[in-house]
Design a protein around this motif. Structure first.
Motif, PDB file in Angstrom:
ATOM      1  N   GLY A  58      -7.887 -53.978 -50.369  1.00 21.19           N
ATOM      2  CA  GLY A  58      -9.106 -53.135 -49.890  1.00 21.19           C
ATOM      3  C   GLY A  58     -10.505 -53.550 -50.698  1.00 21.19           C
ATOM      4  N   VAL A  59     -10.279 -54.573 -51.460  1.00 23.16           N
ATOM      5  CA  VAL A  59     -11.382 -55.332 -52.310  1.00 23.16           C
ATOM      6  C   VAL A  59     -11.739 -56.587 -51.815  1.00 23.16           C
ATOM      7  CG1 VAL A  59     -12.159 -56.082 -54.442  1.00 23.16           C
ATOM      8  CG2 VAL A  59     -10.676 -54.103 -54.365  1.00 23.16           C
ATOM      9  N   LYS A  60     -13.145 -56.666 -51.649  1.00 22.56           N
ATOM     10  CA  LYS A  60     -13.570 -58.144 -51.044  1.00 22.56           C
ATOM     11  C   LYS A  60     -13.817 -58.942 -51.989  1.00 22.56           C
ATOM     12  CE  LYS A  60     -15.623 -61.191 -48.021  1.00 22.56           C
ATOM     13  NZ  LYS A  60     -14.563 -61.684 -47.143  1.00 22.56           N
ATOM     14  N   ILE A  61     -13.086 -60.213 -52.057  1.00 21.64           N
ATOM     15  CA  ILE A  61     -12.960 -61.101 -53.163  1.00 21.64           C
ATOM     16  C   ILE A  61     -14.085 -62.278 -53.166  1.00 21.64           C
ATOM     17  CG2 ILE A  61     -11.766 -62.649 -54.518  1.00 21.64           C
ATOM     18  CD1 ILE A  61      -9.017 -61.091 -53.506  1.00 21.64           C
ATOM     19  N   SER A  62     -15.100 -62.177 -53.704  1.00 22.94           N
ATOM     20  CA  SER A  62     -16.290 -63.201 -53.716  1.00 22.94           C
ATOM     21  C   SER A  62     -16.354 -63.901 -54.945  1.00 22.94           C
ATOM     22  CB  SER A  62     -17.465 -62.364 -53.475  1.00 22.94           C
ATOM     23  OG  SER A  62     -17.888 -61.652 -54.261  1.00 22.94           O
ATOM     24  N   ASP A  63     -15.719 -63.442 -55.989  1.00 22.95           N
ATOM     25  CA  ASP A  63     -15.959 -64.294 -57.350  1.00 22.95           C
ATOM     26  C   ASP A  63     -14.511 -63.711 -58.172  1.00 22.95           C
ATOM     27  OD1 ASP A  63     -16.570 -61.611 -57.958  1.00 22.95           O
ATOM     28  OD2 ASP A  63     -18.515 -61.991 -58.409  1.00 22.95           O
ATOM     29  N   MET A  64     -14.541 -64.335 -59.674  1.00 24.68           N
ATOM     30  CA  MET A  64     -13.557 -63.946 -60.246  1.00 24.68           C
ATOM     31  C   MET A  64     -13.700 -62.445 -60.813  1.00 24.68           C
ATOM     32  SD  MET A  64     -10.791 -65.146 -61.882  1.00 24.68           S
ATOM     33  CE  MET A  64     -10.848 -67.126 -61.647  1.00 24.68           C
ATOM     34  N   ALA A  65     -14.575 -61.764 -60.862  1.00 19.74           N
ATOM     35  CA  ALA A  65     -14.727 -60.590 -61.222  1.00 19.74           C
ATOM     36  C   ALA A  65     -13.974 -59.488 -60.276  1.00 19.74           C
ATOM     37  CB  ALA A  65     -16.097 -60.287 -61.547  1.00 19.74           C
ATOM     38  N   SER A  66     -14.363 -60.067 -58.982  1.00 23.30           N
ATOM     39  CA  SER A  66     -13.807 -59.063 -57.696  1.00 23.30           C
ATOM     40  C   SER A  66     -12.438 -59.375 -57.604  1.00 23.30           C
ATOM     41  CB  SER A  66     -14.478 -59.373 -56.691  1.00 23.30           C
ATOM     42  OG  SER A  66     -14.673 -60.638 -56.005  1.00 23.30           O
ATOM     43  N   LEU A  67     -12.042 -60.601 -57.952  1.00 27.10           N
ATOM     44  CA  LEU A  67     -10.444 -60.713 -57.874  1.00 27.10           C
ATOM     45  C   LEU A  67      -9.788 -60.332 -58.902  1.00 27.10           C
ATOM     46  CD1 LEU A  67      -7.910 -62.527 -56.944  1.00 27.10           C
ATOM     47  CD2 LEU A  67      -8.628 -64.229 -58.410  1.00 27.10           C
ATOM     48  N   VAL A  68     -10.090 -60.002 -60.127  1.00 28.73           N
ATOM     49  CA  VAL A  68      -9.578 -58.841 -61.300  1.00 28.73           C
ATOM     50  C   VAL A  68      -9.485 -57.634 -60.928  1.00 28.73           C
ATOM     51  CG1 VAL A  68     -10.035 -58.143 -63.622  1.00 28.73           C
ATOM     52  CG2 VAL A  68     -10.382 -60.632 -63.041  1.00 28.73           C
ATOM     53  N   GLN A  69     -10.550 -57.082 -60.018  1.00 27.88           N
ATOM     54  CA  GLN A  69     -10.307 -55.683 -59.506  1.00 27.88           C
ATOM     55  C   GLN A  69      -9.486 -55.397 -58.619  1.00 27.88           C
ATOM     56  OE1 GLN A  69     -14.121 -54.678 -57.374  1.00 27.88           O
ATOM     57  NE2 GLN A  69     -13.378 -52.524 -57.047  1.00 27.88           N
ATOM     58  N   ALA A  70      -9.137 -56.624 -57.586  1.00 29.65           N
ATOM     59  CA  ALA A  70      -8.389 -56.437 -56.493  1.00 29.65           C
ATOM     60  C   ALA A  70      -7.019 -56.608 -57.093  1.00 29.65           C
ATOM     61  CB  ALA A  70      -8.399 -57.816 -55.700  1.00 29.65           C
ATOM     62  N   ILE A  71      -6.657 -57.359 -58.050  1.00 25.73           N
ATOM     63  CA  ILE A  71      -5.227 -57.281 -58.938  1.00 25.73           C
ATOM     64  C   ILE A  71      -5.267 -56.095 -59.494  1.00 25.73           C
ATOM     65  CG2 ILE A  71      -4.079 -58.542 -60.607  1.00 25.73           C
ATOM     66  CD1 ILE A  71      -5.327 -61.214 -59.893  1.00 25.73           C
ATOM     67  N   SER A  72      -6.218 -55.434 -59.894  1.00 22.76           N
ATOM     68  CA  SER A  72      -6.103 -54.202 -60.957  1.00 22.76           C
ATOM     69  C   SER A  72      -5.671 -53.078 -59.803  1.00 22.76           C
ATOM     70  CB  SER A  72      -7.351 -53.736 -61.400  1.00 22.76           C
ATOM     71  OG  SER A  72      -7.617 -54.726 -62.500  1.00 22.76           O
ATOM     72  N   GLU A  73      -6.131 -53.159 -58.632  1.00 26.14           N
ATOM     73  CA  GLU A  73      -5.810 -52.141 -57.577  1.00 26.14           C
ATOM     74  C   GLU A  73      -4.228 -52.146 -56.953  1.00 26.14           C
ATOM     75  OE1 GLU A  73      -7.624 -49.473 -55.963  1.00 26.14           O
ATOM     76  OE2 GLU A  73      -8.753 -49.813 -57.876  1.00 26.14           O
TER      77      GLU A  73
END
Length: 370
Positions: A164-179
């Motif tokens: 459910g996380v839009k991945i636009s950069d490394m920071a948002s990718l980290v958030q997606a993996i955390s979720e």
């Protein structure tokens, strides 16, 4: 050293994925990679197609969920379902996804008293480049399914759908993996095919050359991530079956890395102790070895593709004109892009380019404090 010692540890793998008569995708790719590296593979196919869908035309059929279930039950009744690992890929319907999930849960349940004795790698094949190529009803089925897996390997688009996380950069990718760790409690996650600018940290369009980042994590006991990345050169060519090759190689290389740490092989989901840093994770080491082999194979495939296309322009397209010529050229170009995994079998074991060993490394991803 004996011939048996030169390949992976003896490993019995159940592979559930698509099958094509021509080319190397799905179970055709997975089975070859695993067998070439010494694994014993039992394959259950989810589709029987003449070729993969990049040709834009196929013949064949999707395998009914009941048939998938029946084949697994046949293995069980003959005491042939004693698998060390399972790898699952493309599944064509919600009923089939549910059936594959039930098979995975059954094998996981059988290993309850022996933690670490069974490991499930799940590739949630749903789409790419912002587009689903499965029915929307399959998405929630996969969200339920991944809760039982030990390692999931979505591409960037699939990671967005699941987290459910839009991945636009490394920071948002980290958030997606955390979720993915916290919501689904899956211990190991690898997100593939992230095209990212190493200077800005922002995603690049898929048609640009540069590098591809493969980013992974084995979570700690509190489900916080330990994130590493492996950055490799990208090619401006679409190859079918690369996700399947990645998954097949990861099965072998991860089991090898874990068996070097005997106590870890007795831990559920092969979840490393909390004090192990990201770059020392067996998952990171396996990812590096997997990508080294893939890079060598794809570089050799790209060279062969270029030679084949140059030759076909003058011969096979011939006198065709207009749409007929365009279609014929697409088919020939797609055929030329088939991964030469059989011709590059040595690169599965020791990847080299022009005699030089291919070498990559994993790097820790810094996470901002929140």
């Amino acid at each position: 050293m004996t011939a048996l010692q030169q390949v992976s540890p003896e490993t019995r793998v159940l592979a559930i994925a698509s099958h094509v008569t021509y080319g190397y995708v799905g179970n055709k790719m997975v089975t070859y990679v695993l067998q070439a590296l010494g694994c014993d593979v039992s394959a259950i196919d989810t589709v029987h197609f003449s070729n993969h869908t990049a040709y834009k035309q196929v013949k064949g059929r999707k395998v009914p969920a009941e048939e998938i279930k029946e084949l697994y039950e046949g293995l069980k009744q003959s005491n042939l379902a004693n698998f060390d690992m399972m790898i699952t890929g493309y599944t064509a319907s919600k009923d089939a996804v549910d059936t594959v999930a039930a098979i995975g849960r059954d094998l996981k349940f059988k290993s309850t008293t022996r933690p670490g004795s069974f490991f499930w790698l799940l590739d949630p094949v749903m789409g790419d480049e912002g587009r689903l190529y499965v029915a929307e009803e399959i998405v929630p089925a996969y969200k339920e399914m991944i809760r039982s897996a030990d390692l999931i390997v979505p591409n960037c688009f699939e990671a967005e759908i699941l987290s459910g996380v839009k991945i636009s950069d490394m920071a948002s990718l980290v958030q997606a993996i955390s979720e993915l760790h916290k919501v689904f409690q899956v211990a190991n996650v690898i997100v593939t095919s992230l095209r990212i600018d190493v200077k800005t940290g922002q995603r690049r369009p898929s048609n640009q050359t540069g590098t591809i980042a493969v980013v992974g994590s084995t979570c700690r006991k509190d489900f916080s991530p330990r994130i590493f990345q492996v950055t490799v050169p990208s090619l401006p060519i679409f190859f079918s079956g690369t996700g399947d090759m990645f998954a097949g190689l990861m099965v072998v290389r991860l089991r090898e890395a874990v068996l070097e740490l005997p106590e870890l092989s007795k831990v559920a989901s092969w979840q490393s102790a909390d004090d192990v840093v990201a770059t020392d994770l067996p998952l990171a080491k396996a990812t590096v070895k997997t990508l080294e082999s893939m890079h060598a194979i794809l570089m050799n495939t790209a060279k062969a593709r270029e030679e084949e296309i140059a030759a076909m322009k003058q011969s096979e397209v011939g006198s065709a004109e207009g749409e007929d010529a365009e279609k014929k050229y697409h088919l020939l170009q797609t055929r030329a892009s088939e991964v030469r995994v059989v011709r590059c079998v040595e690169d599965l074991k020791t990847p080299k380019l022009e005699g030089v060993r291919v070498k990559f490394k994993a790097e820790a991803v810094e996470m901002s404090e929140e």
